[in-house]
Design an enzyme around this catalytic site. Structure first.
Site, PDB file in Angstrom:
ATOM      1  N   GLU A 128      -5.730  31.584  16.344  1.00 28.24           N
ATOM      2  CA  GLU A 128      -6.604  31.935  16.202  1.00 28.24           C
ATOM      3  C   GLU A 128      -8.049  32.122  17.629  1.00 28.24           C
ATOM      4  OE1 GLU A 128      -7.553  33.106  11.703  1.00 28.24           O
ATOM      5  OE2 GLU A 128      -7.773  31.498  12.658  1.00 28.24           O
ATOM      6  N   HIS A 161     -10.813  34.208   3.485  1.00 26.06           N
ATOM      7  CA  HIS A 161     -11.267  34.867   3.588  1.00 26.06           C
ATOM      8  C   HIS A 161     -12.239  36.144   2.427  1.00 26.06           C
ATOM      9  CE1 HIS A 161     -12.101  35.171   7.552  1.00 26.06           C
ATOM     10  NE2 HIS A 161     -10.730  34.798   7.929  1.00 26.06           N
ATOM     11  N   ASP A 177      -2.274  21.288  -5.536  1.00 31.25           N
ATOM     12  CA  ASP A 177      -2.132  20.559  -6.186  1.00 31.25           C
ATOM     13  C   ASP A 177      -1.988  22.320  -7.689  1.00 31.25           C
ATOM     14  OD1 ASP A 177      -2.369  17.808  -5.961  1.00 31.25           O
ATOM     15  OD2 ASP A 177      -4.746  17.509  -6.077  1.00 31.25           O
ATOM     16  N   ASP A 221      -9.573  36.836  14.768  1.00 28.73           N
ATOM     17  CA  ASP A 221      -9.844  36.288  15.386  1.00 28.73           C
ATOM     18  C   ASP A 221      -9.691  35.678  16.821  1.00 28.73           C
ATOM     19  OD1 ASP A 221     -12.351  35.803  13.183  1.00 28.73           O
ATOM     20  OD2 ASP A 221     -10.738  34.194  11.981  1.00 28.73           O
TER      21      ASP A 221
END
Length: 189
Positions: free
Chosen positions: A150, A47, A86, A176
């Site tokens: 969610e 978000h 990574d 959500d």
């Protein structure tokens, strides 16, 4: 760092951890937050308008504190998950996991073959190539995988999601989930 010093190891050892989300692109702010005593910081890449470069900078800044960083990735995509790991993140939070298949896909994205499908390269996590064998050997034990519940579908499938080996934590997304369940103001639930 030994596996018991990682967020995953500490949680599995029964320790309660505290953390906060980071939405600012400012590495200095991330390093400052890390020095406040949090056990972990969660870089918010779902978000927010953070790209791979911002995530890498914030994870590196957290390490200077030193505080472990998790990354909430934008979705259950192997490339996004691998990029966060990574960068040197201690784990990922994967949003919108609705069923066991989605949870298994998230696990596969965090594991190297033969246990998964994560690609291997000279990243920050591997010491830019200098630590590939050691990092690969410890990655499955060290990395924390949280999946987010969610949706109503995820609630219905929760038992099967919990049965997926490699899922370390369930993270409830109240906003959500509330929307999915038709709750106008999730803060009232």
């Amino acid at each position: 760092m030994s596996p018991t010093d990682t967020p995953r190891g500490r949680m599995l050892g029964g320790e309660a951890l505290t953390g906060t989300f980071v939405q600012s692109h400012d590495p200095g702010q991330c390093e400052f937050l890390g020095r406040l005593g949090f056990d972990l910081l969660c870089v918010e890449a779902e978000h927010s308008a953070m790209g791979v470069e911002s995530v890498q900078g914030l994870v590196a800044a957290a390490a200077l504190a030193p505080t472990a960083a998790l990354v909430r990735v934008a979705g259950n995509e192997p490339i996004a998950i691998a990029a966060a790991l990574d960068a040197g993140a201690a784990g990922v939070i994967v949003p919108r996991v609705d069923d066991a298949a989605g949870a298994a896909a998230a696990v596969a994205a965090t594991r190297y073959p033969p246990d998964g499908e994560r690609g291997l390269g000279p990243s920050r996590a591997t010491g830019f190539g200098a630590d590939i064998p050691a990092y690969r050997a410890r990655a499955s034990e060290d990395l924390l995988l949280a999946v987010q519940v969610e949706t109503g579908a995820a609630v219905e499938a929760l038992d099967s999601i919990l049965d997926v080996d490699g899922v370390d934590m369930i993270f409830v997304g109240p906003g959500d989930l509330g929307c999915s369940l038709g709750i106008d103001d999730p803060t009232d639930a």
